[in-house]
Design an enzyme around this catalytic site. Structure first.
Site: not given
Length: 523
Positions: A242, A276
């Site tokens: 990720e 994020c």
């Protein structure tokens, strides 16, 4: 966690980013100490797997109870080490983990148990097939500092309930929070060797990624993620990556300006923009642009920046000086290329060394770094567009593809556009909170990474699928074994007609041709 100086090449220090207070020092484990931790994990894993799914679920239930009892103390630990307001630590970290535990407690048995695999091919009807989901063994997790509790905890819980052991390498900026997670897991019944925390910096992480893991889950930057992938490729090590995002927010011409502007302000500034899933690019239909920008400026002006431990703080500090300088460079680049800083755009040194004023910027373009690179700071850049097609094109004009949002009063219109946006998740009339939906997979496309965490897909990442095939007629030779010849070829042609030909007559005739083959090969 080992603290013997003989196994540490040097020390790292955890610091409160709001006050500069040195919280605690930790050893950077040597390569041999990292390998020893992985070795202990491997030795302990078989007994943990042998407990069975129901007993491992019981341990997760104990963990959930302990975390709930200690929720305020855990939130305060997160705030002291990561800087975010306590209420955010409670809602975006502790609550997320409590709910992830709830999902796994409720669903792990049904998702991990043996599953029958039916056979549609007539030639295979004498077989029984079933699927086993087996743990990988030792799963390594490298987690970031921005969500130091919820990211590693949700991944760890899924790995553990699937029967794996886990070794966690937290960011050097958030080791204290990782040890808080370890304390809760060990208190709930997870053996110490089954879940371990190894402390250190980037060199420790490199040694960890090169150790004898069975799978590695990494959350962090694209450059580091690429290096992790290169290392994994040499060993064919399965990985989940990720790697961040540059998430677009698309405000259509029928959106509610008050609601959408509130969503943009929170989505861009939550955790001081160090998420994020932050709104890092805000595109607003030109007809709403002036009113939307004004609403954002007005709402940001009302926010309080300060120490997250204070109850009325809305926005805390950035994690460290380097991150602050990076945010500054993006804002300065945008200004140089013609953007207007409507609010903020400066340090708040009178509060502390790591504070940056929440910033609203207009007249941005894709020529600016602030619209192309991940900023990871309390900045909301806003750009107009003229049509749905242009909005989607702008949203997709990016190397990243983690998440996105569409804002409209017409839910069907929003969902139709969501299908056209290149992202792992697209939310309609909300931002960021998809991470807190335990049933929903989390992960991205393009440079945002590989694989998924959370939900059913995240649990699947923690197991290997093994198919077992058992013949019900072990005393009979199989018709596809040797003994071909012209007659057998004719029979097989009929067998294919019987299964797949169009038209009932042709299927019946094929079946008659095939009948002899079904009984011709005897034991």
């Amino acid at each position: 966690m080992a603290t013997d100086p003989s196994i540490a090449a040097r020390m790292i220090t955890s610091v409160n980013p709001a006050t500069g207070e040195r919280l605690r020092s930790f050893p950077c484990l040597t390569d041999s100490a990292v390998q020893a931790a992985v070795g202990r994990s491997r030795q302990a894993q078989p007994d943990w797997e042998a407990l069975g799914i129901p007993k491992r679920i019981d341990v997760l239930r104990n963990f959930q109870h302990l975390l709930y009892q200690n929720k305020s103390a855990v939130a305060q630990t997160i705030t002291r080490e990561a800087g975010k307001p306590c209420v955010e630590a409670l809602l975006t970290e502790v609550m997320v983990v409590l709910d992830a535990a709830r999902f796994l407690i409720d669903n792990s048995y049904s998702l991990l148990r043996e599953e029958a695999v039916p056979h549609g091919n007539l030639a295979m009807k004498t077989k029984r097939g079933y699927l086993l989901r087996e743990p990988y063994g030792v799963i390594g997790i490298i987690s970031p500092w921005n969500y130091p509790f919820s990211i590693p905890a949700t991944e760890t819980l899924a790995a553990l309930v699937a029967g794996n052991s886990v070794v966690l390498k937290p960011s050097e900026f958030s080791t204290t929070v990782a040890l808080e997670l370890a304390s809760l897991l060990h208190g709930a019944g997870v053996p110490e060797a089954v879940f371990q925390v190894i402390s250190g910096d980037g060199s420790t992480g490199k040694a960890f990624s090169e150790s004898a893991l069975d799978k590695l889950i990494f959350t962090g930057s694209v450059p580091t993620g690429k290096r992790v992938a290169e290392t994994a490729a040499t060993k064919l090590l399965p990985i989940v990556l990720e790697l961040g995002g540059k998430d677009p927010m698309l405000v259509l011409n029928d959106a509610d300006v008050d609601v959408a502007s509130s969503g943009a302000v929170w989505g861009a500034l939550v955790n001081a923009g160090q998420a994020c899933l932050s709104v890092e690019r805000c595109y607003v239909h030109r007809s709403l642009y002036p009113a939307f920008v004004d609403a954002c400026v007005r709402k940001v002006q009302q926010l309080k920046v300060g120490n997250g431990i204070e109850a009325d703080t809305d926005i805390g500090p950035l994690i460290h000086e380097d991150q602050l300088r990076f945010v500054e460079s993006h804002v300065e680049d945008a200004q140089r290329l013609g953007a207007k800083v409507l609010l903020g755009g400066k340090r708040l040194s009178e509060i502390g060394s790591n504070f940056y004023a929440p910033t609203v910027i207009s007249d941005v373009t894709h020529a600016m770094r602030i619209m192309r690179e991940e900023t990871f700071g309390p900045v909301l850049p806003i750009m107009p567009f003229d049509s749905d097609d242009e909005g989607v094109q702008l949203a997709n004009d990016c190397l990243f593809g983690l998440a996105a949002s569409v804002w409209t009063r017409d839910r069907r219109r929003g969902e139709a556009l969501a299908r056209r946006i290149q992202a792992g998740t697209v939310m309609v009339n909300d931002v960021v909170s998809c991470f807190g939906i335990s049933e929903a997979p989390h992960g991205g496309v393009k440079a945002s990474g590989l694989g998924r965490t959370h939900g059913r897909f995240g649990l699947d990442e923690m197991v290997r699928a093994k198919y077992v095939d058992s013949d019900r007629l072990p005393g009979r030779k199989k018709l596809w074994w040797y003994g071909y010849g012209e007659k057998f070829s004719h029979q097989m042609d009929g067998f294919l007609d019987m299964q797949f030909a169009h038209g009932l007559t042709r299927r019946i005739l094929g079946g008659l041709r095939a009948t002899g083959a079904l009984f011709s090969k005897k034991s």
